[in-house]
Design a protein around this motif. Sequence first.
Motif, PDB file in Angstrom:
ATOM      1  N   THR A  59      72.643  40.109 -23.988  1.00  0.00           N
ATOM      2  CA  THR A  59      72.497  41.113 -25.034  1.00  0.00           C
ATOM      3  C   THR A  59      73.026  42.448 -24.521  1.00  0.00           C
ATOM      4  N   PRO A  60      73.726  43.228 -25.364  1.00  0.00           N
ATOM      5  CA  PRO A  60      74.143  44.567 -24.928  1.00  0.00           C
ATOM      6  C   PRO A  60      72.951  45.375 -24.423  1.00  0.00           C
ATOM      7  N   LEU A  61      73.059  45.921 -23.217  1.00  0.00           N
ATOM      8  CA  LEU A  61      71.976  46.659 -22.585  1.00  0.00           C
ATOM      9  C   LEU A  61      72.509  47.951 -21.988  1.00  0.00           C
ATOM     10  N   GLU A  62      71.825  49.044 -22.280  1.00  0.00           N
ATOM     11  CA  GLU A  62      72.100  50.329 -21.644  1.00  0.00           C
ATOM     12  C   GLU A  62      70.829  50.770 -20.928  1.00  0.00           C
ATOM     13  N   ALA A 114      65.300  62.512 -24.566  1.00  0.00           N
ATOM     14  CA  ALA A 114      65.420  61.771 -25.820  1.00  0.00           C
ATOM     15  C   ALA A 114      66.870  61.756 -26.302  1.00  0.00           C
ATOM     16  N   ASP A 115      67.584  62.874 -26.119  1.00  0.00           N
ATOM     17  CA  ASP A 115      68.995  62.930 -26.531  1.00  0.00           C
ATOM     18  C   ASP A 115      69.835  61.912 -25.767  1.00  0.00           C
ATOM     19  N   ASP A 116      69.526  61.736 -24.491  1.00  0.00           N
ATOM     20  CA  ASP A 116      70.253  60.738 -23.696  1.00  0.00           C
ATOM     21  C   ASP A 116      69.963  59.331 -24.205  1.00  0.00           C
ATOM     22  N   ILE A 117      68.724  59.092 -24.625  1.00  0.00           N
ATOM     23  CA  ILE A 117      68.367  57.783 -25.177  1.00  0.00           C
ATOM     24  C   ILE A 117      69.100  57.552 -26.485  1.00  0.00           C
ATOM     25  N   VAL A 118      69.171  58.578 -27.324  1.00  0.00           N
ATOM     26  CA  VAL A 118      69.898  58.462 -28.604  1.00  0.00           C
ATOM     27  C   VAL A 118      71.337  58.027 -28.354  1.00  0.00           C
ATOM     28  N   LYS A 119      71.998  58.673 -27.405  1.00  0.00           N
ATOM     29  CA  LYS A 119      73.390  58.328 -27.100  1.00  0.00           C
ATOM     30  C   LYS A 119      73.514  56.884 -26.622  1.00  0.00           C
ATOM     31  N   SER A 120      72.578  56.463 -25.787  1.00  0.00           N
ATOM     32  CA  SER A 120      72.623  55.105 -25.249  1.00  0.00           C
ATOM     33  C   SER A 120      72.353  54.059 -26.324  1.00  0.00           C
ATOM     34  N   VAL A 121      71.455  54.360 -27.262  1.00  0.00           N
ATOM     35  CA  VAL A 121      71.197  53.431 -28.373  1.00  0.00           C
ATOM     36  C   VAL A 121      72.461  53.236 -29.196  1.00  0.00           C
ATOM     37  N   LYS A 122      73.132  54.318 -29.502  1.00  0.00           N
ATOM     38  CA  LYS A 122      74.366  54.220 -30.288  1.00  0.00           C
ATOM     39  C   LYS A 122      75.431  53.426 -29.532  1.00  0.00           C
ATOM     40  N   LYS A 123      75.499  53.635 -28.223  1.00  0.00           N
ATOM     41  CA  LYS A 123      76.464  52.897 -27.411  1.00  0.00           C
ATOM     42  C   LYS A 123      76.137  51.408 -27.397  1.00  0.00           C
ATOM     43  N   ALA A 124      74.840  51.071 -27.255  1.00  0.00           N
ATOM     44  CA  ALA A 124      74.428  49.661 -27.244  1.00  0.00           C
ATOM     45  C   ALA A 124      74.706  49.001 -28.585  1.00  0.00           C
ATOM     46  N   ILE A 125      74.436  49.711 -29.677  1.00  0.00           N
ATOM     47  CA  ILE A 125      74.690  49.156 -31.018  1.00  0.00           C
ATOM     48  C   ILE A 125      76.184  48.918 -31.213  1.00  0.00           C
ATOM     49  N   ALA A 126      77.004  49.852 -30.754  1.00  0.00           N
ATOM     50  CA  ALA A 126      78.469  49.711 -30.901  1.00  0.00           C
ATOM     51  C   ALA A 126      78.973  48.486 -30.159  1.00  0.00           C
TER      52      ALA A 126
END
Length: 324
Positions: free
Chosen positions: A281-284, A309-321
Amino acid sequence: MSELTKILDQRVEDKVAMRDAYCDSLIELAEKDKRILAIEVDVANSMGTNRFASKFPSQSIACGIQEANALSMASGLSKEGFIPFFHAFGIFATRRVFDQAFLSCGYAKAPVKIIGGDAGVTASANGGTHMPLEDMALMRSIPDAIVIEPADTVTIRALLPQIAQADVVCYVRSCRKQVIRIYDDSAQFKIGKANILREGKDASIFACGIMVHEALTAAETLEKEGISVRVVDFFTVKPLDNEMVHDSAAKTGAIVTAENHSVTGALGSAVAEYLSENIPTPLERIGVRDSYGEVGDVPYLMKRFDLTADDIVKSVKKAIARKK
Protein backbone atom coordinates in the motif's frame (compact mmCIF):
# COMPACT_ATOMS: atom_id res chain seq x y z
CA MET A 1 -13.05 -4.08 13.83
CA SER A 2 -13.09 -1.37 16.50
CA GLU A 3 -15.72 1.36 16.58
CA LEU A 4 -14.87 5.03 16.94
CA THR A 5 -13.34 5.85 20.32
CA LYS A 6 -14.84 8.82 22.17
CA ILE A 7 -12.67 11.94 21.97
CA LEU A 8 -13.23 15.50 23.09
CA ASP A 9 -15.09 17.89 20.80
CA GLN A 10 -12.63 20.64 21.72
CA ARG A 11 -9.00 19.66 22.17
CA VAL A 12 -7.14 21.93 24.59
CA GLU A 13 -3.99 21.67 26.69
CA ASP A 14 -4.60 19.49 29.71
CA LYS A 15 -4.35 21.10 33.14
CA VAL A 16 -2.61 17.97 34.43
CA ALA A 17 0.96 17.19 33.37
CA MET A 18 1.71 13.75 32.01
CA ARG A 19 4.22 13.07 34.80
CA ASP A 20 1.56 13.91 37.40
CA ALA A 21 -0.96 11.58 35.78
CA TYR A 22 1.72 8.86 35.83
CA CYS A 23 2.48 9.43 39.51
CA ASP A 24 -1.22 9.55 40.42
CA SER A 25 -1.77 6.23 38.68
CA LEU A 26 1.29 4.68 40.32
CA ILE A 27 0.02 5.77 43.72
CA GLU A 28 -3.39 4.23 43.01
CA LEU A 29 -1.72 0.97 42.05
CA ALA A 30 0.50 0.97 45.15
CA GLU A 31 -2.48 1.57 47.43
CA LYS A 32 -3.93 -1.73 46.23
CA ASP A 33 -0.73 -3.73 45.75
CA LYS A 34 2.33 -3.51 47.99
CA ARG A 35 4.42 -5.20 45.31
CA ILE A 36 4.50 -1.95 43.32
CA LEU A 37 7.92 -0.27 43.58
CA ALA A 38 9.28 3.01 42.27
CA ILE A 39 12.94 2.78 41.26
CA GLU A 40 14.50 6.25 41.36
CA VAL A 41 17.74 7.45 39.73
CA ASP A 42 17.96 11.02 41.02
CA VAL A 43 15.24 12.40 38.72
CA ALA A 44 12.22 11.97 40.98
CA ASN A 45 11.53 15.69 40.89
CA SER A 46 11.80 15.86 37.11
CA MET A 47 9.75 12.71 36.57
CA GLY A 48 7.14 13.82 39.09
CA THR A 49 7.43 10.86 41.47
CA ASN A 50 8.39 12.68 44.67
CA ARG A 51 4.81 12.33 45.90
CA PHE A 52 5.04 8.56 45.54
CA ALA A 53 8.19 8.45 47.66
CA SER A 54 6.57 10.62 50.33
CA LYS A 55 3.53 8.38 50.55
CA PHE A 56 5.26 5.02 50.16
CA PRO A 57 8.84 5.40 51.43
CA SER A 58 9.23 1.64 51.85
CA GLN A 59 8.19 1.10 48.21
CA SER A 60 10.49 3.74 46.76
CA ILE A 61 14.15 2.92 46.19
CA ALA A 62 16.59 5.75 45.47
CA CYS A 63 19.61 4.41 43.59
CA GLY A 64 21.35 7.64 42.71
CA ILE A 65 22.72 8.36 39.25
CA GLN A 66 23.47 4.76 38.29
CA GLU A 67 20.79 3.77 35.83
CA ALA A 68 22.32 0.46 34.73
CA ASN A 69 22.65 -0.78 38.29
CA ALA A 70 19.13 0.39 39.09
CA LEU A 71 17.62 -1.48 36.15
CA SER A 72 19.56 -4.64 37.03
CA MET A 73 18.26 -4.36 40.58
CA ALA A 74 14.72 -3.87 39.26
CA SER A 75 15.14 -7.08 37.27
CA GLY A 76 16.10 -9.01 40.39
CA LEU A 77 13.19 -7.52 42.36
CA SER A 78 10.74 -8.51 39.63
CA LYS A 79 12.02 -12.10 39.74
CA GLU A 80 11.24 -12.05 43.46
CA GLY A 81 7.61 -11.13 42.79
CA PHE A 82 7.73 -7.35 43.01
CA ILE A 83 6.42 -5.03 40.27
CA PRO A 84 9.15 -2.41 39.78
CA PHE A 85 8.63 0.77 37.77
CA PHE A 86 11.95 2.22 36.65
CA HIS A 87 11.59 5.80 35.43
CA ALA A 88 14.05 8.30 33.97
CA PHE A 89 14.43 10.57 30.98
CA GLY A 90 13.98 8.52 27.81
CA ILE A 91 17.67 8.50 26.90
CA PHE A 92 18.64 7.21 30.35
CA ALA A 93 15.80 4.68 30.44
CA THR A 94 16.75 3.09 27.10
CA ARG A 95 19.97 4.01 25.30
CA ARG A 96 22.14 4.20 28.40
CA VAL A 97 20.83 0.93 29.86
CA PHE A 98 19.99 -1.04 26.75
CA ASP A 99 22.17 -4.02 27.66
CA GLN A 100 20.39 -4.33 31.00
CA ALA A 101 16.98 -3.84 29.37
CA PHE A 102 17.72 -6.51 26.78
CA LEU A 103 19.47 -9.11 28.96
CA SER A 104 18.53 -8.47 32.59
CA CYS A 105 14.90 -7.74 31.75
CA GLY A 106 13.99 -9.19 28.36
CA TYR A 107 16.20 -12.26 28.14
CA ALA A 108 15.76 -13.04 31.84
CA LYS A 109 11.96 -12.74 31.46
CA ALA A 110 11.87 -10.13 34.19
CA PRO A 111 8.77 -8.00 33.52
CA VAL A 112 10.16 -4.64 34.63
CA LYS A 113 8.15 -1.56 33.69
CA ILE A 114 10.41 1.08 32.12
CA ILE A 115 9.11 4.65 31.81
CA GLY A 116 10.95 7.16 29.63
CA GLY A 117 10.20 10.87 29.94
CA ASP A 118 10.81 13.79 27.55
CA ALA A 119 9.86 11.79 24.48
CA GLY A 120 11.34 13.01 21.22
CA VAL A 121 11.29 16.76 20.64
CA THR A 122 9.54 17.39 23.97
CA ALA A 123 13.03 17.22 25.51
CA SER A 124 13.14 20.74 24.10
CA ALA A 125 15.75 22.94 25.81
CA ASN A 126 17.66 19.90 27.05
CA GLY A 127 18.79 19.51 23.46
CA GLY A 128 20.23 16.76 21.33
CA THR A 129 22.08 14.94 24.10
CA HIS A 130 18.80 14.47 26.00
CA MET A 131 16.42 14.05 23.07
CA PRO A 132 15.35 10.41 22.60
CA LEU A 133 14.61 9.88 18.91
CA GLU A 134 15.69 6.22 18.87
CA ASP A 135 14.25 4.88 22.12
CA MET A 136 11.25 3.04 20.67
CA ALA A 137 13.43 1.48 17.98
CA LEU A 138 15.75 0.11 20.64
CA MET A 139 12.99 -1.23 22.87
CA ARG A 140 10.99 -2.63 19.96
CA SER A 141 13.99 -4.83 19.15
CA ILE A 142 13.64 -6.68 22.48
CA PRO A 143 11.74 -9.94 21.84
CA ASP A 144 8.21 -9.98 23.32
CA ALA A 145 8.56 -6.47 24.77
CA ILE A 146 5.59 -4.10 24.90
CA VAL A 147 6.24 -0.57 23.62
CA ILE A 148 3.68 2.16 24.29
CA GLU A 149 3.38 5.90 23.65
CA PRO A 150 0.25 7.47 25.19
CA ALA A 151 -1.29 10.54 23.61
CA ASP A 152 -2.62 12.13 26.81
CA THR A 153 -3.30 11.71 30.52
CA VAL A 154 -6.48 9.70 29.93
CA THR A 155 -4.45 7.15 28.00
CA ILE A 156 -1.70 6.74 30.57
CA ARG A 157 -4.18 6.43 33.44
CA ALA A 158 -6.10 3.73 31.58
CA LEU A 159 -3.05 1.74 30.51
CA LEU A 160 -0.90 1.76 33.64
CA PRO A 161 -2.91 -0.97 35.45
CA GLN A 162 -2.60 -3.17 32.33
CA ILE A 163 1.11 -2.44 32.16
CA ALA A 164 1.54 -3.38 35.82
CA GLN A 165 0.01 -6.80 35.15
CA ALA A 166 1.91 -7.52 31.93
CA ASP A 167 4.28 -10.51 32.19
CA VAL A 168 6.91 -9.07 29.85
CA VAL A 169 9.20 -6.06 29.93
CA CYS A 170 7.27 -2.89 29.07
CA TYR A 171 8.49 0.46 27.80
CA VAL A 172 6.30 3.55 28.02
CA ARG A 173 7.66 6.74 26.49
CA SER A 174 5.89 9.96 27.32
CA CYS A 175 6.13 13.70 27.65
CA ARG A 176 6.68 15.01 31.16
CA LYS A 177 4.64 18.19 30.97
CA GLN A 178 1.19 19.17 29.70
CA VAL A 179 -0.02 17.98 26.32
CA ILE A 180 -3.19 18.48 24.29
CA ARG A 181 -5.91 16.30 25.73
CA ILE A 182 -7.50 14.03 23.13
CA TYR A 183 -9.79 11.61 24.93
CA ASP A 184 -13.03 11.74 26.84
CA ASP A 185 -12.82 10.12 30.29
CA SER A 186 -15.00 7.25 29.05
CA ALA A 187 -12.52 6.17 26.35
CA GLN A 188 -11.39 2.55 26.43
CA PHE A 189 -7.88 1.26 25.80
CA LYS A 190 -6.37 -2.18 25.39
CA ILE A 191 -2.69 -2.90 24.91
CA GLY A 192 -2.13 -4.11 21.36
CA LYS A 193 -5.37 -2.63 19.96
CA ALA A 194 -5.33 0.72 18.18
CA ASN A 195 -8.17 3.23 18.54
CA ILE A 196 -10.02 4.72 15.57
CA LEU A 197 -10.60 8.40 16.33
CA ARG A 198 -12.04 9.49 13.00
CA GLU A 199 -13.35 7.60 9.99
CA GLY A 200 -12.44 8.30 6.37
CA LYS A 201 -12.19 6.63 2.98
CA ASP A 202 -9.38 8.32 1.04
CA ALA A 203 -6.40 7.65 3.32
CA SER A 204 -5.45 6.67 6.87
CA ILE A 205 -3.18 8.46 9.33
CA PHE A 206 -1.57 6.31 12.01
CA ALA A 207 -0.14 8.34 14.88
CA CYS A 208 1.10 8.03 18.45
CA GLY A 209 1.92 10.39 21.30
CA ILE A 210 1.78 14.13 20.58
CA MET A 211 1.37 13.37 16.88
CA VAL A 212 -2.22 12.22 17.46
CA HIS A 213 -3.31 15.84 17.88
CA GLU A 214 -1.39 16.80 14.74
CA ALA A 215 -3.05 13.95 12.84
CA LEU A 216 -6.54 15.05 13.89
CA THR A 217 -5.73 18.65 12.96
CA ALA A 218 -4.48 17.50 9.57
CA ALA A 219 -7.66 15.47 9.01
CA GLU A 220 -9.79 18.51 9.79
CA THR A 221 -7.82 20.57 7.28
CA LEU A 222 -8.14 17.88 4.61
CA GLU A 223 -11.87 17.58 5.20
CA LYS A 224 -12.27 21.23 4.15
CA GLU A 225 -10.63 20.25 0.86
CA GLY A 226 -12.96 17.30 0.34
CA ILE A 227 -10.46 14.65 1.42
CA SER A 228 -11.79 12.06 3.87
CA VAL A 229 -9.19 10.60 6.25
CA ARG A 230 -9.30 7.89 8.90
CA VAL A 231 -7.22 8.74 11.99
CA VAL A 232 -5.97 5.93 14.23
CA ASP A 233 -4.11 6.22 17.52
CA PHE A 234 -1.47 3.47 17.59
CA PHE A 235 -0.60 4.00 21.25
CA THR A 236 0.81 0.47 21.22
CA VAL A 237 3.73 0.39 18.81
CA LYS A 238 4.55 -3.20 19.82
CA PRO A 239 2.70 -5.49 19.53
CA LEU A 240 1.34 -3.70 16.48
CA ASP A 241 -2.38 -3.98 15.76
CA ASN A 242 -1.88 -5.74 12.43
CA GLU A 243 -5.63 -6.21 11.98
CA MET A 244 -6.10 -2.43 12.09
CA VAL A 245 -3.24 -1.88 9.65
CA HIS A 246 -4.72 -4.40 7.21
CA ASP A 247 -8.27 -3.07 7.52
CA SER A 248 -7.14 0.53 7.00
CA ALA A 249 -5.02 -0.37 3.99
CA ALA A 250 -7.88 -2.33 2.42
CA LYS A 251 -10.48 0.40 3.04
CA THR A 252 -8.50 3.56 2.28
CA GLY A 253 -5.64 2.40 0.04
CA ALA A 254 -3.12 4.94 1.35
CA ILE A 255 -1.42 5.35 4.73
CA VAL A 256 0.64 8.01 6.50
CA THR A 257 2.41 7.29 9.80
CA ALA A 258 3.28 10.12 12.18
CA GLU A 259 5.61 9.81 15.16
CA ASN A 260 7.71 12.06 17.38
CA HIS A 261 10.67 9.76 16.81
CA SER A 262 13.07 8.75 14.11
CA VAL A 263 11.34 7.24 11.08
CA THR A 264 13.68 4.31 11.60
CA GLY A 265 12.64 1.41 13.77
CA ALA A 266 9.36 2.42 15.41
CA LEU A 267 5.77 3.00 14.21
CA GLY A 268 6.58 3.85 10.60
CA SER A 269 8.94 0.92 10.25
CA ALA A 270 6.53 -1.52 11.89
CA VAL A 271 3.72 -0.47 9.54
CA ALA A 272 6.02 -0.60 6.51
CA GLU A 273 7.13 -4.11 7.44
CA TYR A 274 3.56 -5.36 7.72
CA LEU A 275 2.34 -3.69 4.53
CA SER A 276 5.27 -4.88 2.41
CA GLU A 277 4.75 -8.48 3.50
CA ASN A 278 0.95 -8.62 3.47
CA ILE A 279 -0.86 -5.86 1.60
CA PRO A 280 1.42 -3.50 -0.39
CA THR A 281 0.00 0.00 0.00
CA PRO A 282 1.29 3.54 -0.68
CA LEU A 283 2.92 4.67 2.58
CA GLU A 284 4.41 8.00 3.63
CA ARG A 285 6.20 8.37 6.96
CA ILE A 286 6.34 11.47 9.15
CA GLY A 287 9.21 11.47 11.64
CA VAL A 288 12.75 12.69 12.22
CA ARG A 289 14.97 11.66 9.33
CA ASP A 290 18.58 10.68 10.01
CA SER A 291 19.24 13.56 12.37
CA TYR A 292 20.24 14.28 15.94
CA GLY A 293 18.08 16.45 18.15
CA GLU A 294 18.85 20.05 19.00
CA VAL A 295 17.93 22.80 21.45
CA GLY A 296 14.68 24.66 20.85
CA ASP A 297 11.10 24.98 22.01
CA VAL A 298 8.63 22.34 20.89
CA PRO A 299 6.88 24.41 18.16
CA TYR A 300 10.25 25.25 16.60
CA LEU A 301 11.40 21.64 16.73
CA MET A 302 8.13 20.35 15.25
CA LYS A 303 8.71 22.61 12.24
CA ARG A 304 12.44 21.91 12.14
CA PHE A 305 11.85 18.17 11.82
CA ASP A 306 8.67 18.32 9.68
CA LEU A 307 6.36 16.97 12.38
CA THR A 308 3.47 19.43 12.01
CA ALA A 309 -0.12 18.95 10.87
CA ASP A 310 0.80 20.77 7.64
CA ASP A 311 3.51 18.20 6.97
CA ILE A 312 0.96 15.42 7.50
CA VAL A 313 -1.46 17.10 5.08
CA LYS A 314 1.24 17.15 2.39
CA SER A 315 2.10 13.51 3.00
CA VAL A 316 -1.55 12.41 2.83
CA LYS A 317 -1.95 14.10 -0.53
CA LYS A 318 1.26 12.47 -1.75
CA ALA A 319 0.11 9.02 -0.58
CA ILE A 320 -3.30 9.46 -2.23
CA ALA A 321 -1.65 10.53 -5.51
CA ARG A 322 0.36 7.32 -5.49
CA LYS A 323 -2.87 5.31 -5.58
CA LYS A 324 -3.66 6.61 -9.06
